[in-house]
Design an enzyme around this catalytic site. Structure first.
Site, short mmCIF file in Angstrom:
data_model
loop_
_atom_site.label_atom_id
_atom_site.label_comp_id
_atom_site.label_asym_id
_atom_site.label_seq_id
_atom_site.Cartn_x
_atom_site.Cartn_y
_atom_site.Cartn_z
N ASP A 237 10.33 -3.26 -49.20
CA ASP A 237 11.32 -3.80 -50.13
C ASP A 237 11.12 -3.04 -51.43
O ASP A 237 10.16 -3.27 -52.16
CB ASP A 237 11.07 -5.31 -50.30
CG ASP A 237 11.87 -5.93 -51.45
OD1 ASP A 237 12.70 -5.24 -52.06
OD2 ASP A 237 11.65 -7.14 -51.72
N LYS B 105 15.74 1.56 -60.23
CA LYS B 105 16.74 1.16 -59.24
C LYS B 105 18.09 0.88 -59.89
O LYS B 105 19.13 0.93 -59.24
CB LYS B 105 16.20 -0.09 -58.54
CG LYS B 105 16.88 -0.42 -57.24
CD LYS B 105 16.10 -1.53 -56.57
CE LYS B 105 16.89 -2.26 -55.53
NZ LYS B 105 16.13 -3.40 -55.01
N GLU C 135 19.22 -5.85 -48.33
CA GLU C 135 18.22 -6.87 -48.65
C GLU C 135 18.59 -8.26 -48.11
O GLU C 135 17.75 -8.91 -47.47
CB GLU C 135 17.98 -6.91 -50.16
CG GLU C 135 17.22 -5.66 -50.62
CD GLU C 135 17.29 -5.42 -52.13
OE1 GLU C 135 17.74 -6.30 -52.87
OE2 GLU C 135 16.89 -4.32 -52.56
N ASP D 202 20.47 -13.75 -53.51
CA ASP D 202 19.29 -12.95 -53.88
C ASP D 202 19.39 -12.53 -55.34
O ASP D 202 20.20 -11.69 -55.71
CB ASP D 202 19.23 -11.71 -52.97
CG ASP D 202 18.02 -10.81 -53.27
OD1 ASP D 202 17.29 -11.10 -54.25
OD2 ASP D 202 17.81 -9.84 -52.53
#
Ligand SMILES: Nc1ncnc2c1ncn2[C@@H]1O[C@H](COP(=O)(O)OP(=O)(O)OP(=O)(O)O)[C@@H](O)[C@H]1O
Ligand SMILES: [Mg+2]
Length: 592
Positions: free
Chosen positions: A10, A72, A173, A195
């Site tokens: 992850d 990211k 994800e 999420d």
């Protein structure tokens, strides 16, 4: 020697986590200190040493300009994008760009691509996993936000290549979280996965039928996360301080970083306490000596400050439920993933919205890595087929039309893998090449969407305008990554065209990173990775990929495509993906 391991990674905005399946049980991999979240941070100190993870996090206060975090949020983005400009105001490190307008970060005068920084993090995660497992880690499944566009996914793939990790698959994800929740349990359920992490927000609606995980709709915001809560609280502190002392602390990078760190801690405290104190001694010098920050923040105050951020996530939830054509009664479970779902107001608002208490079946910090490990194990041992992930496109992919409009090829929420054929005719006499600008986004005008790449086909046979054709096949693979191939159906078989998409990842790799992988893992004769990463599709005339089921519908306003060559036998792996696609399309047609 034991066999090399395959893990799940992850790759988070703030933290990364690795997991593995051993004896049929998924577990997170902890480092020797027992911790398992790895800060996604890279730094170079004043002696030129590269620091990653905890070591980089520890020195951020004394080295804020050369400590890189939150990559990211930048990866796969154009320097011109509004997101990058917004980041430039908040991040202390130096952001520039290369000749392709891809973002670069300067660390001690050395420019690094975002794929390179991400590769350093992936390499670090791999090394920690190797140390912990005591064996080589050669392969991985890596997760990305469902809302990542093609270019961002491609950039993560490139990061894997630079780190010399064999990335078996990039998966979303929320889909990974759903796998951690439902794999092997013979469930027949509809789920919402909410999420909310450090830097991104994603919501997906999935249907689980045994080991088929089908995403019905997805949405979110790649620029909304826990960091925004920290920033709100930091702005409040800076504001109070300015009112009290007339000094603006925003401008000093070290002060600002200290305030943000303290505010993140305060935010975390407020998840379990009604009030907290933000206390930072000696934050700066005033006319009569050192000054401190020392303010109390109540949970209600914090909630008021951030309510709109949570509201924005609910707008996306409403949209995905509408896209999935579901009402909250139709859902069997709501999964909360990501550190920011620990904020009580977030959990409350999500429960109110879906009319359901969130499931306790998964761990918000571990679920994504565990799901990636489950997928990795399945791919490594059984190959394609055991688990079927059917995902959808987060944003429309299309091409720029002459008037500057966006013409969709794959609309938002199109299932993938998927394939479409478009036939273009020439608009000029003797036209020999065709250029397509490929875009991703849901805006009607091309300029408002993100450019994925330019595609040029230069193998058209000379003819009067309107006489020559170009058959173009757009293929979305099972990672949601696009390839484009074209051929001139009228030319002889000897003709060959090399087609290329200009996209992120063309740059030569930073010389320092060529030896990223630990030397002991290098096999004899192994060469370093090639200096450029390009996306090329080589085609011989007559060997264009067979059009998929989608293309059975004649393309709009274009002449019917000539009969394609009989398709070559497909490999079993492809066959199962295509078989899945066909059955999925059948179901979709039945549904609607
Ligand atoms: N108890 C808590 N209360 C509030 N926020 C928390 C708590 N614990 C962690 N967080 C926040 O969660 C965020 C990190 O979450 P997580 O590790 O899920 O993100 P990530 O995976 O790095 O990011 P992303 O998924 O967006 O790429 C940070 O902003 C952190 O401050
Ligand atoms: Mg995350």
């Amino acid at each position: 020697m034991s066999e090399p391991a395959t893990i799940g990674i992850d790759l988070g905005t703030t933290y990364s986590v690795a997991a593995i399946v051993e004896n049929n049980r998924p577990r997170v991999i902890s480092d020797t200190g027992g911790g398992y979240t790895i800060p996604s941070i890279v730094a170079v100190d004043d002696k030129g040493n590269r620091l990653v993870g905890q070591a980089a996090k520890r020195q951020v206060l004394i080295n804020p300009i050369h400590t890189i975090y939150g990559v990211k949020r930048l990866i796969g983005r154009d320097i011109q994008s509004p997101v990058v400009r917004k980041i430039q105001d908040h991040f202390k490190y130096r952001i520039t760009s290369d000749e392709h307008a891809d973002v670069l970060i300067k660390i001690r005068e050395e420019p690094y691509g975002l794929e390179e920084i991400s590769a350093i993090i992936l390499d670090h995660v791999r090394n920690l996993a190797q140390d912990s497992l005591g064996r080589e880690v050669a392969r991985a499944v890596v997760t990305v936000p469902a809302y990542f566009n093609d270019r961002q996914r491609q950039a993560v793939r490139d990061a894997g290549k630079i780190a010399q990790i064999d990335v078996l698959r990039i998966i979303n994800e929320p889909t990974a979280a759903a796998l951690a929740y439902g794999f092997g349990k013979a469930l027949h359920q509809k789920l919402a996965v909410y999420d909310f992490g450090g830097g991104t927000f994603d919501v997906s609606i999935l249907e689980v039928r045994d080991n088929v995980f089908e995403v019905l709709a997805t949405g979110g915001d790649t620029f909304l996360g826990g960091v925004d809560f920290d920033n709100r609280l930091a702005e409040l502190m800076i504001h109070r301080f300015q009112k009290e002392h007339g000094i603006d602390l925003f401008k000093d990078p070290i002060c600002h970083q200290r305030i943000k760190d303290a505010c993140e801690q305060a935010k975390i405290d407020l998840s379990s306490r009604p009030e907290t104190r933000v206390h930072i001694p000696f934050i700066t010098m005033g006319p009569s000596g050192a000054l401190n920050i020392d303010y109390t923040v109540k949970r209600e105050e914090f909630e008021q400050l951030c309510e709109d951020l949570i509201g924005n996530t609910l707008v996306a939830c409403r949209q995905v439920m509408a896209d999935a054509k579901l009402k909250s009664e139709d859902l069997d479970a709501v999964l909360l993933v990501g550190g920011s779902t620990r904020i009580p107001l977030v959990a409350r608002k999500v429960a109110d919205f879906f009319g359901k208490a969130p499931s306790k079946g998964i761990h918000p910090d571990e679920a994504v890595a565990l799901g990636a490990a489950i997928m990795a194990d399945s791919l490594a041992r059984k190959g394609e087929g055991e688990i079927q992930l059917l995902d959808v496109l987060p944003m429309t992919i299309g091409i720029k039309a002459a008037g500057g409009k966006m013409v969709p090829i794959f609309p938002r929420n199109s299932p993938y893998p998927n394939q479409k054929l478009k036939v273009f005719t020439t608009s000029k006499d003797q036209q020999q090449s065709l250029k397509l600008t490929i875009l991703q986004g849901d805006k009607a005008t091309a300029a408002e969407n993100e450019i994925i790449g330019d595609f040029t086909f230069s193998g058209i046979h000379p003819a009067a305008k309107g006489q020559a054709k170009v058959e173009t096949v757009f293929t979305l693979n099972h990672e949601g990554i696009l390839t484009v191939a074209a051929r001139d159906p009228d030319t002889g078989a000897a003709r060959e065209s090399v087609l290329q998409i200009q996209a992120a990842g063309h740059k030569p790799i930073h010389p320092d990173l060529i030896a990223l992988k630990k030397p002991m893992e290098k096999k004899a004769g192994e060469t370093v990775i090639s200096a450029t990463v390009t996306r090329e599709v080589k085609l011989k005339a007559g060997t264009a990929p067979p059009p998929g089921p989608e293309t059975a519908k004649a393309p709009e306003k274009t002449p019917p495509p000539p009969q394609p060559q009989p398709p070559k036998p497909v490999r079993p792996a492809k066959e199962s993906a295509l078989a899945g696609l066909v059955s999925r399309l059948k179901r979709l047609f039945q549904r609607g």
